[in-house]
Design an enzyme around this catalytic site. Structure first.
Site, PDB file in Angstrom:
ATOM      1  N   ILE A 107       8.379  31.490 145.882  1.00  0.00           N
ATOM      2  CA  ILE A 107       9.134  30.912 144.763  1.00  0.00           C
ATOM      3  C   ILE A 107       8.340  30.970 143.449  1.00  0.00           C
ATOM      4  O   ILE A 107       8.923  31.017 142.371  1.00  0.00           O
ATOM      5  CB  ILE A 107       9.596  29.468 145.093  1.00  0.00           C
ATOM      6  CG1 ILE A 107      10.729  29.041 144.148  1.00  0.00           C
ATOM      7  CG2 ILE A 107       8.438  28.476 145.059  1.00  0.00           C
ATOM      8  CD1 ILE A 107      11.501  27.816 144.604  1.00  0.00           C
TER       9      ILE A 107
ATOM     10  N   THR B  18      11.368  21.341 154.789  1.00  0.00           N
ATOM     11  CA  THR B  18      11.288  22.130 156.038  1.00  0.00           C
ATOM     12  C   THR B  18       9.869  22.568 156.397  1.00  0.00           C
ATOM     13  O   THR B  18       9.673  23.288 157.380  1.00  0.00           O
ATOM     14  CB  THR B  18      12.168  23.393 155.972  1.00  0.00           C
ATOM     15  OG1 THR B  18      11.687  24.240 154.912  1.00  0.00           O
ATOM     16  CG2 THR B  18      13.625  23.043 155.732  1.00  0.00           C
TER      17      THR B  18
ATOM     18  N   TYR C  99       7.129  18.421 156.080  1.00  0.00           N
ATOM     19  CA  TYR C  99       8.026  17.292 156.379  1.00  0.00           C
ATOM     20  C   TYR C  99       8.952  17.564 157.570  1.00  0.00           C
ATOM     21  O   TYR C  99       9.796  16.739 157.895  1.00  0.00           O
ATOM     22  CB  TYR C  99       8.807  16.876 155.136  1.00  0.00           C
ATOM     23  CG  TYR C  99       7.963  16.158 154.082  1.00  0.00           C
ATOM     24  CD1 TYR C  99       6.630  15.822 154.336  1.00  0.00           C
ATOM     25  CD2 TYR C  99       8.491  15.804 152.845  1.00  0.00           C
ATOM     26  CE1 TYR C  99       5.855  15.164 153.387  1.00  0.00           C
ATOM     27  CE2 TYR C  99       7.728  15.144 151.887  1.00  0.00           C
ATOM     28  CZ  TYR C  99       6.402  14.831 152.165  1.00  0.00           C
ATOM     29  OH  TYR C  99       5.654  14.170 151.226  1.00  0.00           O
TER      30      TYR C  99
ATOM     31  N   GLY D 191       1.758  23.732 150.716  1.00  0.00           N
ATOM     32  CA  GLY D 191       3.032  24.451 150.692  1.00  0.00           C
ATOM     33  C   GLY D 191       3.459  24.874 149.300  1.00  0.00           C
ATOM     34  O   GLY D 191       2.657  25.386 148.516  1.00  0.00           O
ATOM     35  N   VAL D 192       4.735  24.651 149.000  1.00  0.00           N
ATOM     36  CA  VAL D 192       5.294  25.037 147.712  1.00  0.00           C
ATOM     37  C   VAL D 192       4.531  24.359 146.567  1.00  0.00           C
ATOM     38  O   VAL D 192       4.220  24.979 145.544  1.00  0.00           O
ATOM     39  CB  VAL D 192       6.787  24.626 147.638  1.00  0.00           C
ATOM     40  CG1 VAL D 192       7.352  24.859 146.259  1.00  0.00           C
ATOM     41  CG2 VAL D 192       7.597  25.387 148.673  1.00  0.00           C
ATOM     42  N   ASP D 193       4.246  23.088 146.767  1.00  0.00           N
ATOM     43  CA  ASP D 193       3.581  22.281 145.744  1.00  0.00           C
ATOM     44  C   ASP D 193       2.236  22.899 145.337  1.00  0.00           C
ATOM     45  O   ASP D 193       1.955  23.108 144.144  1.00  0.00           O
ATOM     46  CB  ASP D 193       3.366  20.889 146.360  1.00  0.00           C
ATOM     47  CG  ASP D 193       3.192  19.792 145.340  1.00  0.00           C
ATOM     48  OD1 ASP D 193       3.386  20.054 144.138  1.00  0.00           O
ATOM     49  OD2 ASP D 193       2.870  18.667 145.747  1.00  0.00           O
TER      50      ASP D 193
HETATM   51  P1  ADP Z   1       7.955  19.801 152.381  1.00  0.00           P
HETATM   52  O1  ADP Z   1       6.738  18.925 152.232  1.00  0.00           O
HETATM   53  O2  ADP Z   1       9.131  19.316 151.541  1.00  0.00           O
HETATM   54  O3  ADP Z   1       8.296  20.069 153.807  1.00  0.00           O
HETATM   55  P2  ADP Z   1       6.631  22.411 152.044  1.00  0.00           P
HETATM   56  O4  ADP Z   1       6.153  22.976 150.772  1.00  0.00           O
HETATM   57  O5  ADP Z   1       5.617  22.037 153.091  1.00  0.00           O
HETATM   58  O6  ADP Z   1       7.556  21.161 151.642  1.00  0.00           O
HETATM   59  O7  ADP Z   1       7.657  23.422 152.708  1.00  0.00           O
HETATM   60  C1  ADP Z   1       8.980  23.626 152.294  1.00  0.00           C
HETATM   61  C2  ADP Z   1       9.426  25.045 152.670  1.00  0.00           C
HETATM   62  O8  ADP Z   1       8.886  25.958 151.701  1.00  0.00           O
HETATM   63  C3  ADP Z   1       8.917  25.551 154.013  1.00  0.00           C
HETATM   64  O9  ADP Z   1      10.007  26.243 154.641  1.00  0.00           O
HETATM   65  C4  ADP Z   1       7.786  26.505 153.666  1.00  0.00           C
HETATM   66  O10 ADP Z   1       7.671  27.559 154.608  1.00  0.00           O
HETATM   67  C5  ADP Z   1       8.264  27.063 152.344  1.00  0.00           C
HETATM   68  N1  ADP Z   1       7.224  27.573 151.423  1.00  0.00           N
HETATM   69  C6  ADP Z   1       5.889  27.375 151.429  1.00  0.00           C
HETATM   70  N2  ADP Z   1       5.302  28.009 150.388  1.00  0.00           N
HETATM   71  C7  ADP Z   1       6.307  28.641 149.694  1.00  0.00           C
HETATM   72  C8  ADP Z   1       6.367  29.458 148.535  1.00  0.00           C
HETATM   73  N3  ADP Z   1       5.269  29.793 147.845  1.00  0.00           N
HETATM   74  N4  ADP Z   1       7.584  29.909 148.118  1.00  0.00           N
HETATM   75  C9  ADP Z   1       8.711  29.587 148.796  1.00  0.00           C
HETATM   76  N5  ADP Z   1       8.731  28.807 149.890  1.00  0.00           N
HETATM   77  C10 ADP Z   1       7.538  28.338 150.352  1.00  0.00           C
END
Ligand code: ADP
Length: 169
Positions: free
Chosen positions: A11, A123, A126, A32-34
């Protein structure tokens, strides 16, 4: 009508008016995304998050809510931070997950964003089951009145992409 599109990938490589972050309530970064958003977006995002913690969100951003900051070095104007619920087998938290999408779209509308990129909130760390998370995400976006023209779900792997594709049909 909001068009829903799906992309498999990272993303932080997307271009959109607003990119949604699957944040945690501290707003101070995580995995993760954060983690990826803060790494690629640079320190300006964290700086605004710290200011939000020092003002409006002293106790953190509550689950299901959303707040916008700059997008720093990302190819976007804003990052909308939303806090997904941790999945629970004993308690139905679906409405909190739906709320993440509703509140993010509301924040996007307030900003005037027309294109919004979402990850699959909750996903990852969490642990929300992908199939169910995809259903909630797609249904909520379809049922939320918004001026956003395009919602792009950016799914990290094929499993996530396929789950969202089954919902979009
Ligand atoms: P949460 O804490 O809400 O579960 P996460 O970031 O751990 O959030 O994961 C949310 C989803 O994003 C997961 O399906 C993970 O595989 C996916 N994810 C992790 N990194 C990225 C990225 N750079 N871009 C898009 N999706 C991602």
């Amino acid at each position: 009508m909001t068009t829903i599109t799906l992309v498999q990938g990272d993303i932080t490589r997307q271009s959109a008016d607003a990119i949604v972050n699957a944040a945690n309530s501290s707003l101070l970064g995580g995995g993760g995304v954060d983690g990826a958003i803060h790494r690629r977006g640079g320190p300006a995002i964290l700086q605004e998050c710290r200011a939000l913690r020092a003002s409006r969100y002293g106790k953190g951003l509550p689950t299901g809510q959303a707040v916008a900051t700059t997008a720093g070095d990302l190819d976007a104007r804003w990052v909308i931070h939303t806090v997904g619920p941790v999945y629970s087998q004993s308690e139905d938290r679906s409405d909190l997950l739906a709320s993440c999408y509703r509140e993010s779209l509301k924040a996007a509308d307030e900003l005037g964003a027309r294109t919004v990129a979402f990850p699959a909130v909750s996903t990852g760390v969490y642990r929300w089951p992908m199939e169910d998370a995809a259903r909630i995400a797609v249904e909520t976006v379809r049922n939320t009145p918004t001026a956003v023209e395009e919602v792009c779900f950016v799914l990290f792997d094929e499993r996530a992409y396929d789950a969202f594709a089954r919902q979009v049909g």
